[in-house]
Each structure stands twice: as structure tokens, then as C-alpha cells.
Design an enzyme around this catalytic site. Structure first.
Site, PDB file in Angstrom:
ATOM      1  CB  SER A 125       6.198  -8.623  -3.767  1.00  0.00           C
ATOM      2  OG  SER A 125       5.994  -7.877  -4.943  1.00  0.00           O
ATOM      3  CE  LYS A 161       3.524  -5.145  -3.895  1.00  0.00           C
ATOM      4  NZ  LYS A 161       4.714  -5.190  -4.749  1.00  0.00           N
TER       5      LYS A 161
END
Lengths: 420, 147
Positions: free
Chosen positions: B66, B103
Site C-alpha cells: 500500500s 501510512k
């Protein structure tokens, strides 16, 4: 004079929670490897009434199914412990690492408020950097500092993790509330014996005449009792006591900046101390390492510090003593300073017959002793260091981590080149 | 395993081994190397270059993709420095809803977002009442350049 005690809350559980935050807020216990006994409990597990040391099968079934049970990962705990002690060692003086999760130290300032603010910062720093909640207590004696740290832990929301017990009135109030069995050094048997005399709180013990405590129990119990009154007498700071200790130190011919050089010197001192111990059929319970720069040099910044590590079981094994010396050394070493002197000091020395084995210590002491005896015999026979433990290897790298993760597994290395 | 998340395998850091590598003084440009430059200069100790605060530094290996557009691929090693204060734009290891994830932290007027660097994944809005923790700021990524 005042002492601080830093204590990691539910240490093994806190380490597990660091790497698995979903364990936060639920009952967790950590079990010993071979026998499945509870060696650490989260607050939630304590609230369920699970006692320390309890074999897991004795926990009632409907309680057990709500509790996460983990087997201990002592390499991880050792790594986290080292980090906590490193942060402490950088900010306080005379750190005495008493066990994997607690250490005493002397306070950096004279002013109580300043100390309090400084310690509250340390608690926050350790929580942020390493993710471990700690409590810090400070008081005129080690025994009282330990009680203060309990208060800091229990009333965490009020205390910020720091509690000081300096004023006599405050000490008195807390001692009245402290069960005598919670006092450092008062075990189950002593607690029962005291209860028979109607002594159930720390305040009642403190109020007993010292001579009576000594005649009924022992000198050690008397010391504990006097510490509750504020007389500093349990295990006085090893650095200041010359008797009942073995020391080896050296002033270097020039200022040293390289870690490796100072570390090698510390290893050699530790080995010489261990040899002296065995010659005297004694064992040591404390290993202190100190380093210092040159106070009279104006051109370089001055740094000096010491750190004491308590051995789980008193020992005279080179392996054990060098390992603990490395733990202490790593806690106080600071890069970027210059060093004039280093030393190793062994304290809490007793005859090797009276060693009490510790429940949590997995080393095979009889075999360690045989190994050391064999090495000493060979070396004295040939008059040189023919056989030595691996860290002595002049060509190799000395890696304390190895000995840290595999206690007692130092390999023997024989230098055949020395044989004539 | 959900690609959104990362599995963290934590490693203890061996600080004792000094890995000194000779460093070339010239800045390496992503163009043609200049033959005149590249005199061996100082040595670099990779431990020191990558770890400024050993007591607060942890390593973790990434699983998932991701964050590929931020240069973080499956199998890369993250150096996480917990002593750093997380701020807007930092890449961080976070713990949310029972899982670790890496993230980019983005602060917006309506709250904190965990933004992936991969168009296939949506940004995660962090509800104020959720079990959310910024575990540590990623300070470096170590990656193999040959696959």
C-alpha cells in the site's frame, strides 16, 4: 541524600503489549517456560485475583478462558530492559540495576520540585521511546523509595508515575497504609511471624525497638526496619564502600575516546575480579562499572558515571560477571567524551557455600563452577592464559548480545599456538 | 492478509558491530557519473548513519504494497525511531483496529487521515474514538534494489 527507584510496571506484559497493542486493556499473563507458572500479570489479570507464581492449571477454568496466556520471551524482555536502563543511565547518576525491571539511582538535584519535574519527564520519555510504563519513587532510603514507587504505580492518574516520600508526616501516613508484607525484604514467613506479634503494617514495624527486631529476627530485618525510619543502611552505595568488595581499575596513560578500548579494559578488569573471587571461594552479588574523564582538562567536556547491576544469583563465574559488567558498561557509555579511568567493582560478597538459588535464574551454577575451576587449573598449570572464554579472543569481536541471549553458552577456545 | 496492513516482524538491533564502509565524497547524481569524482573519502558507519537514537529505534519488515508510491515495497526494512514527534506528512507505523499499518499521516481540519501511497487503496479517516496509536515514525527505509 535521597534515592530514586525506577520500576517497570508489569514489565513482561508491558513488553508483549508494545509489540501487540491489542493486548491493552485485557487480562494478560506471562508464563515461565518450563513449568507454566505466572511470572507477570497485567492489572486486569491482577484484578481477577490471579496470584503471582501460580501454576496456570490452578487458575479456575472460567477465569482462565478470559485470560491471554503467553510464554515468556526473555530475549525480547532483555532487549527492552537494556533500552530502559540506557535511557535512565544517560540522565541519572549511580544507576544500580537491581533486576531486569528496576534500578536505584541517586537524584540529580537538591530541590524536590526540580527532581519531580525531571522524573516526570523521564517517565514520559521512557513511555514514548520504548513504550514501557514505569513508576518512579523517591525517598531518603532505598526501602522507602520502593514503597514510594508502589504509590506512584497505584495512583498513576494522580502521580504522573512519580511519587516522592520525603517529609516525615507523609512517610508516616503512607507507612500506616502499607501492609508489612509489601515492604522490600519482608517475605511470607517473616510477614506471618510479624503478624503473630500483631505487626501488620509497615508503620508498626518501624515503631518496634530496633534491638528487639534484631533479637527476634535478624540483622537484615533490623536494617529494613531502620530504613523505614529513614536511616540509610541497606546495601550502601557500592562505590563508596571499600570493605567487602573487590576492585580493579586503571588510569589510562592517555585520554581514550574509542568505545572498544574502554570496553576491552572493563572486560579484563571484570575477569581479574572474577578470578580473585574464585581464589577466595567467594561469590559477588553486585557488579559496578565506572568510567570517568579528566576533570582538570578544560579543553574537553567532562563526563563520569557508574552503573551497578545485581546478579540474579550471586556468582564467581567469569561469564556471569563479564556479562553483567557489559550491561552496566552499555548503560553508561557515552560517545563523544574522553575517558581517563575505568574500573570494575564487585560488591555484596559472600562465601560460595551460602548462595541462594533464585527461582527465575536458569543458569546451571554447579556446572559453571566446574568450568571455571577447570579453566583456572589449566591456566595455572601452564602459567599463561591458555584457555579462556571466547570474549578474550584477541582477534574476534566481543558481542555481549550473544551471551545475553544464550546465558552460559560461551564457547571455549583453545589457542594451540601457546603450547610448547 | 489484507494488503492494506503490514505485518511487523520486529528485530533487535545489533549495535556492537561497527560496519564501516568507505563513502564517496561526490553526491551521486542519477545521471552519468563523472569520472573525475569519487575519491574515497571518509568512512561511514551504517549503524550511526541510520540510527541516531538506539534506545528508541526499532526495525520492522514490511509485508504488503500500500506504500509502493512512497518507495516502500514488500520485503523492505523499516527503521522506526519512536523518539521522533509525529507530524503532518510523516510516514509512520500505526496501530488501528487491531492491526499494524504503515501510512503517511495527514492532518486535515476534520481529523487525522492515514494516507496510503497506492491509488488502489483509500485513505483511512481516524475516528476520534477509535483505538488508534502512532507507534513510531519511520526514519529510514532499507531496500534491495535487485529483485
Amino acid at each position: 541524600m535521597a534515592y530514586g527507584l525506577v520500576d517497570c510496571n508489569n514489565f513482561f506484559v508491558s513488553c508483549e503489549r508494545l509489540f501487540n497493542p491489542s493486548l491493552n486493556g485485557i487480562p494478560v499473563v506471562v508464563l515461565s517456560n518450563n513449568d507454566g507458572c505466572v511470572i507477570a500479570r497485567s492489572n486486569e489479570a491482577k484484578a481477577l485475583g490471579i496470584p503471582m507464581g501460580c501454576p496456570v492449571f490452578q487458575i479456575r477454568e472460567h477465569t482462565r478462558e478470559h485470560v491471554v496466556q503467553l510464554s515468556g520471551r526473555h530475549t525480547v524482555y532483555g532487549d527492552i530492559s537494556r533500552r530502559v536502563m540506557e535511557i535512565m543511565g544517560a540522565d541519572v547518576e549511580n544507576l544500580e540495576i537491581y533486576s531486569v525491571d528496576e534500578a536505584f539511582f541517586t537524584l540529580p538535584f537538591d530541590d524536590v520540585e526540580r527532581n519531580h519535574a525531571f522524573m516526570a519527564d523521564l517517565v514520559r520519555k521512557i513511555q514514548k521511546w520504548v513504550g514501557i510504563p514505569v513508576s518512579i519513587g523517591f525517598a531518603p532510603t532505598r526501602t522507602l523509595a520502593k514503597i514510594a514507587s508502589h504509590v506512584a504505580k497505584k495512583d498513576r492518574r494522580i502521580t504522573d508515575g512519580v511519587y516522592w516520600l520525603m517529609r516525615p508526616e507523609a512517610i508516616d501516613i503512607i507507612l500506616r497504609r502499607t501492609p508489612v508484607g509489601d515492604v522490600w525484604g519482608i517475605g511470607r514467613r517473616l510477614r506471618e511471624a510479624l503478624a503473630q506479634r500483631g505487626v501488620t503494617t509497615a508503620a508498626q514495624l518501624a515503631a518496634m525497638p530496633s534491638a528487639l527486631v534484631r533479637s527476634l529476627f535478624s540483622v537484615t530485618t533490623e536494617r529494613t526496619q531502620r530504613e523505614l525510619r529513614g536511616d540509610d543502611c541497606v546495601a550502601p552505595s557500592p562505590i563508596t564502600v571499600a570493605h567487602n568488595s573487590i576492585m580493579n581499575s586503571r588510569t589510562f596513560g592517555h585520554l581514550i575516546t574509542r568505545r572498544r578500548e574502554v570496553q576491552d579494559a572493563v572486560v579484563v578488569f571484570a575477569k581479574m575480579c572474577a578470578k580473585r573471587l574464585r581464589d577466595e571461594h567467594a561469590v559477588a552479588g553486585l557488579v559496578t562499572v565506572y568510567v570517568r574523564g579528566d576533570r582538570y582538562r578544560q579543553d574537553v567536556p567532562f563526563y563520569a558515571n557508574s552503573c551497578t547491576v545485581r546478579l540474579i544469583t550471586p556468582s564467581s563465574s567469569t561469564n556471569a560477571i563479564v556479562n553483567q559488567a557489559m550491561v552496566a558498561f552499555n548503560a553508561i557509555w557515552r560517545e563523544g567524551f574522553t575517558y581517563r579511568k575505568a574500573g570494575v567493582l564487585l560488591g555484596d560478597i559472600t562465601g560460595d557455600e551460602s548462595v541462594q538459588l533464585n527461582l527465575f535464574d536458569h543458569e546451571n551454577h554447579a556446572r559453571q563452577r566446574q568450568l571455571m575451576q577447570a579453566i583456572d587449573n589449566i591456566n595455572s598449570h601452564y602459567g599463561v592464559q591458555v584457555v579462556t572464554l571466547a570474549p578474550d579472543d584477541p582477534a574476534g569481536e566481543w558481542r555481549p548480545e550473544h551471551s545475553h541471549t544464550q546465558p552460559g553458552s560461551s564457547s571455549l577456545r583453545i589457542y594451540t599456538g601457546m603450547w610448547k | 492478509m489484507d494488503d492494506q496492513n503490514i505485518r511487523l516482524d520486529f528485530y533487535a538491533i545489533e549495535e556492537e558491530s561497527a560496519a564501516s564502509v568507505t563513502m564517496f565524497e561526490a553526491k551521486v547524481q542519477a545521471g552519468f557519473p563523472s569520472p573525475a569524482q569519487g575519491m574515497p573519502g571518509d568512512t561511514i558507519d551504517l549503524n550511526r548513519a541510520l540510527i541516531s537514537n538506539p534506545a528508541a529505534t526499532f526495525c520492522a519488515r514490511v509485508t504488503g504494497n500500500s506504500m509502493v508510491d512512497a518507495g516502500i515495497n514488500d520485503g523492505d526494512l523499516l527503521i522506526i525511531d519512536r523518539s521522533l514527534d509525529p507530524g503532518d506528512g510523516d510516514i509512520a507505523v500505526c496501530f488501528i483496529d487491531g492491526d499494524f499499518t504503515v501510512k503517511r499521516i495527514t492532518v486535515k481540519p476534520d481529523g487525522i487521515y492515514l494516507v496510503p501511497a497506492n491509488k488502489q487503496f483509500p485513505a483511512i479517516h481516524v475516528p476520534p474514538e477509535s483505538h488508534f496509536q502512532i507507534w513510531g515514525v519511520v526514519s529510514h527505509v532499507i531496500k534491495h534494489t535487485r529483485r
